[in-house]
Design a protein around this motif. Structure first.
Motif, PDB file in Angstrom:
ATOM      1  N   GLN A  14       4.539  -7.668  11.157  1.00 30.55           N
ATOM      2  CA  GLN A  14       4.868  -6.308  11.608  1.00 30.55           C
ATOM      3  C   GLN A  14       6.089  -5.771  10.857  1.00 30.55           C
ATOM      4  O   GLN A  14       6.115  -4.612  10.438  1.00 30.55           O
ATOM      5  N   MET A  15       7.095  -6.624  10.683  1.00 24.74           N
ATOM      6  CA  MET A  15       8.303  -6.237   9.963  1.00 24.74           C
ATOM      7  C   MET A  15       7.963  -5.881   8.517  1.00 24.74           C
ATOM      8  O   MET A  15       8.451  -4.882   7.978  1.00 24.74           O
ATOM      9  N   VAL A  16       7.094  -6.663   7.891  1.00 22.02           N
ATOM     10  CA  VAL A  16       6.682  -6.415   6.512  1.00 22.02           C
ATOM     11  C   VAL A  16       5.912  -5.100   6.416  1.00 22.02           C
ATOM     12  O   VAL A  16       6.143  -4.305   5.501  1.00 22.02           O
ATOM     13  N   ALA A  17       5.012  -4.850   7.354  1.00 22.77           N
ATOM     14  CA  ALA A  17       4.246  -3.592   7.335  1.00 22.77           C
ATOM     15  C   ALA A  17       5.183  -2.391   7.408  1.00 22.77           C
ATOM     16  O   ALA A  17       5.021  -1.426   6.654  1.00 22.77           O
ATOM     17  N   GLN A  18       6.177  -2.452   8.266  1.00 23.52           N
ATOM     18  CA  GLN A  18       7.147  -1.357   8.375  1.00 23.52           C
ATOM     19  C   GLN A  18       7.953  -1.212   7.077  1.00 23.52           C
ATOM     20  O   GLN A  18       8.187  -0.099   6.608  1.00 23.52           O
ATOM     21  N   TYR A  19       8.356  -2.328   6.515  1.00 21.57           N
ATOM     22  CA  TYR A  19       9.110  -2.317   5.255  1.00 21.57           C
ATOM     23  C   TYR A  19       8.274  -1.680   4.140  1.00 21.57           C
ATOM     24  O   TYR A  19       8.753  -0.828   3.399  1.00 21.57           O
ATOM     25  N   LEU A  20       7.013  -2.105   4.041  1.00 20.17           N
ATOM     26  CA  LEU A  20       6.140  -1.567   2.995  1.00 20.17           C
ATOM     27  C   LEU A  20       5.922  -0.069   3.160  1.00 20.17           C
ATOM     28  O   LEU A  20       5.877   0.667   2.170  1.00 20.17           O
ATOM     29  N   GLN A  21       5.786   0.392   4.380  1.00 19.82           N
ATOM     30  CA  GLN A  21       5.632   1.832   4.616  1.00 19.82           C
ATOM     31  C   GLN A  21       6.853   2.590   4.098  1.00 19.82           C
ATOM     32  O   GLN A  21       6.708   3.636   3.470  1.00 19.82           O
ATOM     33  N   ARG A  22       8.037   2.048   4.331  1.00 22.41           N
ATOM     34  CA  ARG A  22       9.252   2.695   3.814  1.00 22.41           C
ATOM     35  C   ARG A  22       9.289   2.691   2.288  1.00 22.41           C
ATOM     36  O   ARG A  22       9.916   3.545   1.674  1.00 22.41           O
TER      37      ARG A  22
END
Length: 123
Positions: A14-22
């Protein structure tokens, strides 16, 4: 029932998905499952479909997480990517494989994105 290790993995994804979106990735799927296995994240990045494997470690006891993407894992991810592309009628699209690592350092996550981590792997 989800154990602590699985919870850490889910939280990391989940943290990675949010990071990638940014970072400009548009998340298309998370935990894409077929009979053959699972791809952690599938995203679009500047018109390229990106198949993303997330590897997280709480410590360096088992080494750098990026080394956990063995040739066998690369072949499996390649097969799953082809299944996805065919199912979504996207065989003509550019695609790549990224590996994203999460390492806990002093209780703080360090995220590393390795773009084009490997090529489509066969047999």
């Amino acid at each position: 029932m989800v154990d602590d290790r699985q919870r850490f993995g889910q939280t990391s994804e989940q943290m990675v998905a949010q990071y990638l979106q940014r970072e400009g990735y548009r998340i298309l799927e998370t935990n894409y499952r077929t009979r053959a296995g699972e791809i952690d994240i599938i995203a679009d990045h500047n018109g390229t479909i990106v198949f993303i494997e997330v590897k997280a470690r709480r410590s360096r006891s088992y080494g750098d997480p990026k080394w956990a993407i063995t040739p066998a894992k690369q072949r499996k991810l390649s097969m799953l990517a082809l299944v996805y592309l065919k199912a979504h009628k996207a065989m003509y699209r550019r695609a790549r494989f990224d590996v994203v690592t999460v390492q806990m350092v002093a209780a703080k996550p360090i995220i590393e994105v390795i773009r084009n981590a490997f090529e489509l792997a066969y047999g």
